[in-house]
Structure formats: C-alpha cells, structure tokens
Design a protein around this motif. Structure first.
Motif, PDB file in Angstrom:
ATOM      1  N   GLN A   1      -6.333  -2.929   2.640  1.00  0.00           N
ATOM      2  CA  GLN A   1      -4.867  -2.813   2.625  1.00  0.00           C
ATOM      3  C   GLN A   1      -4.436  -1.370   2.475  1.00  0.00           C
ATOM      4  O   GLN A   1      -3.504  -0.918   3.133  1.00  0.00           O
ATOM      5  CB  GLN A   1      -4.282  -3.684   1.505  1.00  0.00           C
ATOM      6  N   VAL A   2      -5.118  -0.649   1.591  1.00  0.00           N
ATOM      7  CA  VAL A   2      -4.763   0.752   1.403  1.00  0.00           C
ATOM      8  C   VAL A   2      -5.084   1.556   2.670  1.00  0.00           C
ATOM      9  O   VAL A   2      -4.335   2.446   3.061  1.00  0.00           O
ATOM     10  CB  VAL A   2      -5.480   1.326   0.163  1.00  0.00           C
ATOM     11  N   ALA A   3      -6.175   1.213   3.341  1.00  0.00           N
ATOM     12  CA  ALA A   3      -6.572   1.976   4.528  1.00  0.00           C
ATOM     13  C   ALA A   3      -5.709   1.657   5.746  1.00  0.00           C
ATOM     14  O   ALA A   3      -5.415   2.541   6.552  1.00  0.00           O
ATOM     15  CB  ALA A   3      -8.037   1.691   4.856  1.00  0.00           C
ATOM     16  N   PHE A   4      -5.322   0.400   5.893  1.00  0.00           N
ATOM     17  CA  PHE A   4      -4.697  -0.013   7.155  1.00  0.00           C
ATOM     18  C   PHE A   4      -3.253  -0.497   7.025  1.00  0.00           C
ATOM     19  O   PHE A   4      -2.609  -0.749   8.030  1.00  0.00           O
ATOM     20  CB  PHE A   4      -5.541  -1.114   7.814  1.00  0.00           C
ATOM     21  N   GLY A   5      -2.759  -0.631   5.793  1.00  0.00           N
ATOM     22  CA  GLY A   5      -1.403  -1.142   5.644  1.00  0.00           C
ATOM     23  C   GLY A   5      -1.276  -2.469   6.353  1.00  0.00           C
ATOM     24  O   GLY A   5      -2.185  -3.298   6.346  1.00  0.00           O
ATOM     25  N   GLU A   6      -0.114  -2.680   7.013  1.00  0.00           N
ATOM     26  CA  GLU A   6       0.097  -3.992   7.631  1.00  0.00           C
ATOM     27  C   GLU A   6      -0.567  -4.131   8.994  1.00  0.00           C
ATOM     28  O   GLU A   6      -0.393  -5.148   9.650  1.00  0.00           O
ATOM     29  CB  GLU A   6       1.573  -4.377   7.652  1.00  0.00           C
ATOM     30  N   ARG A   7      -1.389  -3.142   9.407  1.00  0.00           N
ATOM     31  CA  ARG A   7      -2.264  -3.384  10.559  1.00  0.00           C
ATOM     32  C   ARG A   7      -3.278  -4.481  10.217  1.00  0.00           C
ATOM     33  O   ARG A   7      -3.828  -5.127  11.106  1.00  0.00           O
ATOM     34  CB  ARG A   7      -3.021  -2.111  10.962  1.00  0.00           C
TER      35      ARG A   7
ATOM     36  N   PRO B   1      -0.226   4.367   6.078  1.00  0.00           N
ATOM     37  CA  PRO B   1      -0.985   4.375   4.821  1.00  0.00           C
ATOM     38  C   PRO B   1      -2.060   5.448   4.712  1.00  0.00           C
ATOM     39  O   PRO B   1      -2.586   5.661   3.630  1.00  0.00           O
ATOM     40  CB  PRO B   1      -1.620   2.981   4.806  1.00  0.00           C
TER      41      PRO B   1
ATOM     42  N   LEU C   1     -12.308  -9.313  -2.966  1.00  0.00           N
ATOM     43  CA  LEU C   1     -11.044  -8.780  -3.492  1.00  0.00           C
ATOM     44  C   LEU C   1     -11.021  -7.254  -3.399  1.00  0.00           C
ATOM     45  O   LEU C   1     -10.030  -6.662  -2.958  1.00  0.00           O
ATOM     46  CB  LEU C   1     -10.866  -9.230  -4.945  1.00  0.00           C
TER      47      LEU C   1
ATOM     48  N   PRO D   1       0.845  -1.194   0.000  1.00  0.00           N
ATOM     49  CA  PRO D   1       0.000   0.000   0.000  1.00  0.00           C
ATOM     50  C   PRO D   1       0.881   1.245   0.000  1.00  0.00           C
ATOM     51  O   PRO D   1       1.979   1.234   0.577  1.00  0.00           O
ATOM     52  CB  PRO D   1      -0.769  -0.103   1.328  1.00  0.00           C
TER      53      PRO D   1
ATOM     54  N   ASN E   1      -8.470  -5.004  -1.038  1.00  0.00           N
ATOM     55  CA  ASN E   1      -7.643  -3.898  -1.515  1.00  0.00           C
ATOM     56  C   ASN E   1      -7.924  -2.612  -0.757  1.00  0.00           C
ATOM     57  O   ASN E   1      -7.000  -1.893  -0.380  1.00  0.00           O
ATOM     58  CB  ASN E   1      -7.854  -3.702  -3.015  1.00  0.00           C
TER      59      ASN E   1
END
Lengths: 472, 472
Positions: B245-251, A292, B238, A219, B242
């Motif tokens: 992932q963009v909102a939270f990254g690896e959280r 992000p 899906l 991201p 996505n």
C-alpha cells in the motif's frame, strides 16, 4: 422547548463538573456568534463534557426536561448549524474537551478519535504514523472532526478521497434520550442490516451527538506535481478534466477552475502573490497529481500531458510548479479567492453542484439569466470542477450601492437556485443547510423527501431537543 | 400478512399486464429456490413490472391489502434474502424486465440504469463508453444492479473502489405505500439533509424497492501486473499488504490470501489449473496492480518490489504473470477456491471481517478454539486480506460422517462468531443477513442497534409488507 430554570442549569453543571461549563457573565461570543457573523445567538450555558458518558447524561437530562441542545465543534460552519438561536433558551454542548486520539492503527490504516479533536491534529498524527488523513479544508486549524462528520465536510481532497462520509468506518453516538449507540467499528466491510452511521453523518447534530469516530487512513503522499494552465473556458476545462482522469486515474487529486475576475483581486490584496502565467487569462485551472513514491515521474508525466494538450488546443499556456514554493504560491491564489472576492464589496454566494458534464451549460445558462435580470452584475464561478461543485457568486455592480444590491439578492438567489434545480443540482454541495439555507432547500426538495426526513427526525429525537431550527 | 385472494391476484395481474406475471402451474423454481438451495420457498404469483410506476402500483395494492412482497433481482444471494418463505402467501416482485440502461454520461463518468440490468451488461456498457464500472463478483453474469445495491455487494474490487455503496450517486425508490422517491441525482457532492439513499443501500429490500440508480464510472484500466507469491503466513501477509500500500497507493487493486489447503483441491478438480509456483507452499498471496495507462511500468515496479521483499524475507518465492493467460490462470485458482472446498465434502462457512491488522491474531485464535473443540477439523481461511474480509471455513474431519459433522456445526459457528465478536468484527462482511444469518446477528448486535433498525423498518414499512422475515 422549555425555559432553563435554575434547577435545570444546576443539574447540568453538576453533570459536567466545575471545569466543564461556562455561563454569563463570561464572554461566550465564540460559542454564540457564527463564523460568518450573520446569525448570532444567545445562550445561558455552554457545557463541555469530558467524555461520552457526560454527553449522554446531559442529553438525558435535557430530553427529560424539554431543553434544546446545540451540539458544537470548532464552530466554523458556513450556515449557522452550530449556533444557538436568539431566544437564549438553547444550551450549547461543546465537544472541545473531548480531544483524545484514542488509537492509531497504522497496520490497519485506521485512527480512533474523540469528536472534539481538531482536524489539523488528526492530519499530523496520521503523518507521524506514516499515513495520510486526506480531509483538508480552510478551517482545518480549528474545525473538529465531529463537526466535519456531522456536516459531511468536503474541501480540496474530495475528487480523490471523497468527502468526510467516505473517510469514516465507525461512529459512537449519544442519542437524544441519553442512550449510547456503539457503532465504533474498524471494519472495511460489514453487511449486517441498515448502515446506521450513514444517518448521523451529515445530519448536522439533529439526530444524535457524534462522540467518537473511527477514521480511514491512506498511504502517505511522497510526490506531487502541480500545474497552473490557461484554458478557453468551462467546456475546455471539462474536456481537460476527462483527459486527465483517463491519463492519470486517481493520481489526479485536484482539478480547480477559476476565471480572471476571481484571481485579479487576490493578486491585488494578498501580499506576495503573483500571476503564475505573468499575464491575465480569461479562465485557468489548477491541477495536481500526487503519488505514494518519491521521484519526478509525475512531473514528467504532467509536463508531457500538457505538451499534448497544448497541441490539441485544450490548453493555451501553462506553468508547472518547479519547487515546493511554486506549489505553495499556486495554491495560495486558489485559497484566497474568497478573500479576494470580499474586496469587490458585496456579493451573493452559491455553493452549487450539478452533474460534472453539465458545468459548462449551467454556468452559461445561470449567467445569461442573472445578466438578463441585472446586466451589470459581475459573475464569478470557481471551484471544484472535478466534483461538479462550483461556487457561483454574483458580485455587486459598481454602479449600485450595497443597499441597492442587497435588495436584489433574494431574486438573484432564486434565479441561480432555479437554474441549479433545472440541472438536477444541489444548492448546498458542501456547506450544509444549517439555519441559513433550510428555507431555500425546502422549496426544491423532491416529493416526499422532507416528509421522510422529518419522520426520521421525529423517530430519533421525538422531543425535538437536538439542534432545533436546523435543517427544517 | 393476509391471504392472497383471487381478487387480489387478479388486481396485481392487471397492474403488470399479460406479459408481466407468472403463476403456477408454470415452473417458478428459479424465483422460489435460493441460490444455495437451503431455504427454498413457495409463491402463487411472480409479478414482473415493466417500469417504476408499475412497481409502485403493485406495492400500493399490496400495502392496502396486507400482502407480503419479496423484491428479487438475479436471485444469486447467499443468504436467501430474495426468496419467498414456505407459506406461499408472499408474492415475488422480480425486477428482471426493468433492464434499460437509461443514460451513459461518459464526460461526467456516470451511468443511469434500471434496477434489473445485469451487472455484466453494465460493465460492458461502461467499457464501450471508455469507462470502467468496477463492481466485480462471481455472479456478475446473472446478478442485477438493484440486488447489488440492496445487498451492498462486495467482490474483488473493494480494496480499491469500495463496495456497491461507494459506487452509487443516486437512487429512485418505490416506497412501501406506493409513493416514489426520486433521489436519482448525478451529483458527487450534495449536503442537503439526511442522505436517504444510504438507508436503502444494503437494506435487502426491506425499506423500499430500488427501481433506478445512478452509478459512478471510473477511468478504464489499461495496464495490470499480477503476482502469485509464497508467504510465511497471515502476519507476513499483513506486513506485505502494508508495504504494497505504501509503495503503490491505490494502484494496488487486489490482495488475496490463500492457504495450501484451499488450493490443493482446486488443482485436483479444476481442469487446466496448475500451481503457479510449481510446488506446495503453506500460504500464498495473489496481488494485482492496475493503472490507467498502457505500458510495462507496473510489472517492472512489482518485480522490483518483490525483489526487495524477498531480501527482506517477507516473501519466499513468487511468480509474475508474463501474459494475459498467466493472469487468467492465477485468478482461476482464486475463483475456484469455493468449488475446490466442496470436494472435501462438507464444511461450514463464515464470511467474517475484522480490523485488517487483527487478521493474523483472529485466524490464530479462532483456529485454536475450533481445534480445542474438534481436534481433527480442517481449517481454511482465505480471501480479501486488504478489506479485512476473511472467509473462515471449517471442513469436515475425514473420520466424521456428514451427519456427525453437521451435528457439530452450530457449535462451531458459535465458536467462530464469538471470536469474531471479540475482535470487534462482523459475521457477515459481504453476504448480508437475509433469512440465514439474522438470528445469529441478533445475538451479537450492539445495544440499541436492533431497536433502531426495527424502528426504521416500522417507519418506512408500517404494514410490514416489504420482504418480511428478512434481516429481523
């Protein structure tokens, strides 16, 4: 290895076509002179295949005739791994014409590229697709992804994203005998036998030629917070690193340390730089969080964190980047440390890693030993604290000439590397072995390791045509 | 492989000492019967070395006398990789007595362990040191870390932390001929030649026996937010993945999908479970965020995110865990999906991975083909969406007997695996090959791949004593 006969040269030129090769009297310096200029070589032919099939055909022909091939990307490596030797019988195989981005799969967060794509172009293409490719290093404007993978490149994003190895999902490789192995998978999980791609990553072109790769995307970063802080020394840096990791998890993206001796010359020789704290401090850390989502929460959290660390005594002063310009200014100092060091006139560099928690003891012990040998030596130890990767360099004492100093360099290197070995460390954390470090590595490799490595080399490249003289 | 003479048996017993072996008439079932009970074997001797030297001595003796050795951890694998064959000439080498945690380096975030330490014990030791070891899977109460590494185990933390391969910094390995390779490094960066440990990880004990490992630890998790949401289907999943992932990254730590057919039997057969949404929905996702600091910000962010997704139409209903009990209840449903499936009485299972973005098309296409072959087949496709790893299982139609159904299983498997291959996927995403999947894998492996794999096997184990009959 055999001589390059005219027949062989002609056959190779035919494979890649008219626009696919260069030879003397063309100026081939950029293909034959390593980036640091310390192991320049010679060649009679640079081939520049346009695609995987041409790479494979070149290898098949060279394998059949015992001709040595030096695979080359952007030729920016620090250890001469992509430079031909001085004999002139090795051909250079440049991947520079294979620079197609084959596919960007934003929904699946992958990118498929040819080996010759320049790292900065990959970063940009990822950004345009709303994703991040996090590999980031000084040479990114000219290094190529095939070289990054072949040397398992590191850089400033390793703490969070890992080295190049962690960023690769699949590979296509042209093997020494001209066969093509298609391991170009876009899979995040695949447990079907030995993970062959791992062998080619970091092999410095000695087991096969990487022709394409599938890369992992992330991201995008939409917020960052950057601080420059004064600390008492490496032990305080370690404690601070641990506190930051517990507080921020993988939002912590960079944790770099520098002593005063590393940054003073930067402030003198690099125009526009100024000390972020306004005055000299013995040790400093550059710390960055990224996340992000847009906002100020990371800066607020980082400010609060340093408030606590000031009270706890781990930090004695600090500055938070208040603008993108501040951030760029902080990083500019870090990025010019190597250039600054040159202005001291002569140093010997060591790309060390030790277990992260041993960094303070390692710096102490190595410095004690170097000073016992050369009391006036000036020592600088800086770099990627979070990765355990410290660039431990010894600068020429002012009262020694260059020549006098360089006479002592082999002994200084031995002292430092012995100390690295005692701490269970590596004498090449991120730069690889190439030509320059192979002998020194052989001295420290664990029992049976070189034997296993040489056996792998013989298995994948029985005629020894792939980048001979590198690694071993 | 040779017969086990009394002389050889005696010599092996002498190496490990009185308390270090078991043989008939002892009940050896737990060493000889695979976890699923489908490829039970026989052995005349189980050796249980107490340390690396004993492992090495056992291997040296077996190598000299051509005796096959089956390395075994917790014996919880799904593909029979740690089970001896039915001939009775293979000895079992259990690592179960090597269960020392050698060192926890909290400041450096590493743990050094013997191969026989149970995964749950590692998790607990890390937690007691204020760190996290994130490998987490159903068998964690009995599987051992040596087996986890030898099979590159996956589980529910892969999306964020990667599989076992990503969690290993160093290995010690006893080689087939009894030599010991010490690659037990605690380094996060080391570029000194081929990364040999990568060969042994995921090799299912066929190249060497892992005796010790250095593991990577992480900051502890101090906050989590978990949601169960209704979605239209895999394509919506899906898109939602996505967006998350963009909102939270690896959280974003978990993103699991399940169709109604997967959870209905769970609600029926597992006491205490209830539908988180109160009513059936065709497709659902279980989503979890975790972070290093205490607080409610993740739950708030997740709730806000789902508010947006409801409006955008990607989610049609949802429940947020309001307590640790809610969270446990949500996960209990997911964790009992395999058990629930058993209550349908007969299914054939496929541990597939495809590129993440192809999951919707893969599920569609595979289901179309399976239904063309067997119109009444009941299809369930669930699992680790974020890793591209879908467990794609076909359940016996109600109007077929077990026997009738199992006659069709080979053809169903072929249909599914052909489809996986067309999508560039893997027919063993996380379970490995062992005995059970090796033939099927051989059908799909890329050109030259099996050849390279067999050559590696011959190089590291020229007498073929290490786990013969597995992988190939």
């Amino acid at each position: 290895m055999n001589e390059l006969s005219n027949d062989i040269l002609s056959a190779l030129k035919d494979i890649v076509g008219e626009t696919g090769w260069q030879a003397p009297p063309d100026d081939l310096t950029r293909y034959t002179k390593d980036w640091r200029g310390i192991v320049p070589g010679v060649t009679s032919l640079v081939v520049k295949p346009a695609n995987t099939d041409e790479v494979a055909a070149v290898l098949a022909h060279c394998n059949a005739h015992g001709i040595a091939v030096v695979p080359q990307g952007g030729h920016t490596g620090m250890c001469g791994a992509a430079t031909p030797d001085a004999e002139g019988r090795q051909i250079v195989l440049s991947l520079e014409r294979m620079r197609k981005i084959i596919e960007i799969d934003a929904a699946g967060s992958t990118m498929t590229v040819e080996a010759g794509v320049v790292l900065a172009d990959i970063q940009q293409a990822a950004a345009e697709a709303g994703r991040l490719f996090p590999l980031s290093l000084g040479a990114q404007g000219s290094c190529q992804i095939g070289g990054n993978l072949s040397t398992n490149a590191g850089g400033v994003g390793v703490l969070r994203y890992g080295p190049a190895r962690s960023l690769c999902l699949g590979l296509e490789v042209a093997l020494a005998d001209g066969r093509i192995w298609n391991g170009l998978k876009k899979l995040r999980k695949d447990n079907t036998g030995y993970d062959l791609k791992q062998l080619f990553i970091g092999a410095e072109g000695t087991l096969g030629v990487i022709t394409r790769a599938v890369l992992k995307l992330f991201p995008p970063v939409r917020q960052s917070a950057t601080a420059w802080v004064a600390i008492a020394g490496p032990q305080a840096a370690l404690d601070l690193l641990n506190a930051a990791q517990v507080a921020f998890g993988e939002r912590l993206t960079a944790f770099e340390i520098m002593p005063d001796i590393a940054i003073q010359p930067v402030l003198q020789v690099v125009p526009g730089t100024r000390h972020p704290l306004g005055r000299a401090e013995p040790w400093m850390a550059l710390i960055e969080l990224t996340g992000p989502t847009p906002g100020d929460d990371l800066a607020e959290a980082l400010e609060a964190f340093f408030g606590e660390q000031l009270e706890a005594g781990l930090v004695s002063d600090g500055a938070l980047a208040r603008s993108e310009q501040d951030r760029a200014d902080f990083w500019a100092i870090r990025e010019h440390v190597a250039e600054g060091e040159q202005s001291y006139g002569g140093s010997t560099k060591h790309d060390t890693s030790v277990p992260v928690a041993d960094i303070p003891a390692f710096i102490d012990e190595a410095s004690k030993r170097v000073r016992a040998y050369m009391p006036e030596a000036r020592i600088t130890a800086f770099g990627h604290m979070g990765d355990g990767n410290i660039h431990y360099n010894v600068i020429r004492p002012e009262d020694l000439s260059f020549e006098e100093f360089y006479e002592h360099v082999p002994e200084i290197n031995r002292i430092v590397h012995d100390c690295v070995a005692e701490f269970g460390g590596s004498m090449s954390a991120e730069h690889g072995l190439g030509q320059i470090k192979k002998a020194e590595h052989a001295r420290y490799a664990p029992a049976h390791e070189l034997e296993m490595q040489k056996a792998l080399k013989a298995l994948f490249d029985p005629n020894g045509i792939l980048n001979p003289g590198k690694l071993f």
